[in-house]
Design a protein around this motif. Structure first.
Motif: not given
Length: 343
Positions: A88-109
């Motif tokens: 993954m090279v991008g994620q969008a609209q991140t402020a519209t809803a939080p990711l599940p807690e168990d995925l936040r570390a994966q998404a951090a970068d």
């Protein structure tokens, strides 16, 4: 309600998820197929290219995508659950809803391309994706400054819209559409095993809910959304199907005139009070919005059976997006709120 005015973060989770899909070209439901490579680009590991029929258009994926973007948290979650974080090279609209807690570390970068709205055309193309996934066609509205499907195709980027977010599907979409997306994305992104596992798990959850609520007299349910003091009801689409699968009987439906052209409609408090639902389901974008909605419903409808019985069921707005595993989560959450003794 004027749906075209709902561009804010507060409405994105429920109403706007279907807006663009209703105002763009007439599109159809999704499927997939595989053809031999036709040249131009490297073939996939199996020596073939995947051709998806997505919203009435063919999307050709040659080779295995290595630069993927999720255009909403719901799609980002799905991609992460498919094990694609390193691609993954991008994620969008991140402020519209939080990711599940168990995925936040994966998404951090994973680079954030936008927070409250879809990324602009320039920002998205600068990320150099080769595959983009969105909940609806709205994320590709050129008039809003976003990259259109045609512009992405010209740039060699494959773009996929969740089946339930296709224009002619948003009013009739069901939770089942998620499984079309899992099959298509698993095939296109070389993640078929992970997609099959997610499908099996989700179907098991739905089957379990169906068994738990079977044989019960269905409680009547209204699904509503509050923005300030403006009350809207949901009467069609995936949201409607979520209530049905949870064992509820929707008091608003697609046969009502209010929902002839759009799955949500502004209603008066008197209209809701007259229907007198036994439960109220409402979508929220954060804890403050949930509390404000609970306070409004309790204050405004003290004599409605749902309030008297304390059946006020809050859902995360991201869980009703088309093409998200949250659809299944929402079915179980609503069912447990309606029939707690069954869970």
């Amino acid at each position: 309600m004027n749906p075209t005015s709902h561009r804010s973060r507060t409405t994105r989770g429920t109403l706007l998820a279907g807006l663009g899909a209703l105002t763009l070209m007439a599109l159809t439901a999704c499927g997939s197929g595989v053809t031999e490579p036709t040249g131009g680009g490297s073939p996939s590991a199996g020596g073939t290219e995947v051709v998806l029929t997505n919203c009435g258009r063919q999307v050709t994926v040659t080779g295995t995508p290595e630069a993927i973007v999720g255009l909403s948290p719901a799609q980002t979650e799905l991609l992460l659950r498919l094990g694609l974080a390193d691609r993954m090279v991008g994620q969008a609209q991140t402020a519209t809803a939080p990711l599940p807690e168990d995925l936040r570390a994966q998404a951090a970068d994973i680079p954030v391309l936008s927070e409250d709205t879809p990324p602009s055309r320039e920002v998205l193309l600068r990320a150099a994706p080769d595959f983009v996934v969105a909940p609806t066609a709205y994320e590709f509205t050129a008039e809003q400054g976003f990259a259109s499907l045609e512009q992405l195709q010209e740039a060699g980027v494959a773009a996929y819209v969740a089946t339930g977010g296709c224009a002619d599907r948003r009013m009739t979409g069901t939770v089942e559409d998620l499984f079309t997306d899992l099959a298509n994305l698993g095939e296109a992104l070389d993640a078929e095993e992970a997609a099959a596992d997610l499908t099996e798990e989700a179907r098991a959850t739905l089957d379990d809910v169906a068994e738990r609520v079977a044989g019960r007299d269905p409680l009547t349910v209204a699904q509503v959304y509050l923005e300030g003091n403006t009350l809207s009801a949901i009467g069609a689409g995936i949201e409607y199907d979520i209530i049905r699968r949870a064992g509820g009987a929707n008091v608003f439906g697609p046969d009502d005139s209010e929902f002839a052209e759009f799955f949500a409609a502004q209603i008066t408090p008197e209209t809701l009070a007259e229907r007198n639902p036994e439960a109220l389901v409402f979508t929220v974008h954060d804890a403050a919005h949930e509390q404000a909605t609970r306070d409004y419903l309790t204050r405004t409808f003290p004599d409605v059976e749902a309030v008297r019985a304390g059946r006020l069921i809050a859902l995360s707005g991201s869980d009703v997006y088309p093409g998200t595993l949250g659809n299944v989560t929402a079915v179980r959450q609503v069912a447990a709120g309606l029939y707690p003794d069954a869970f």
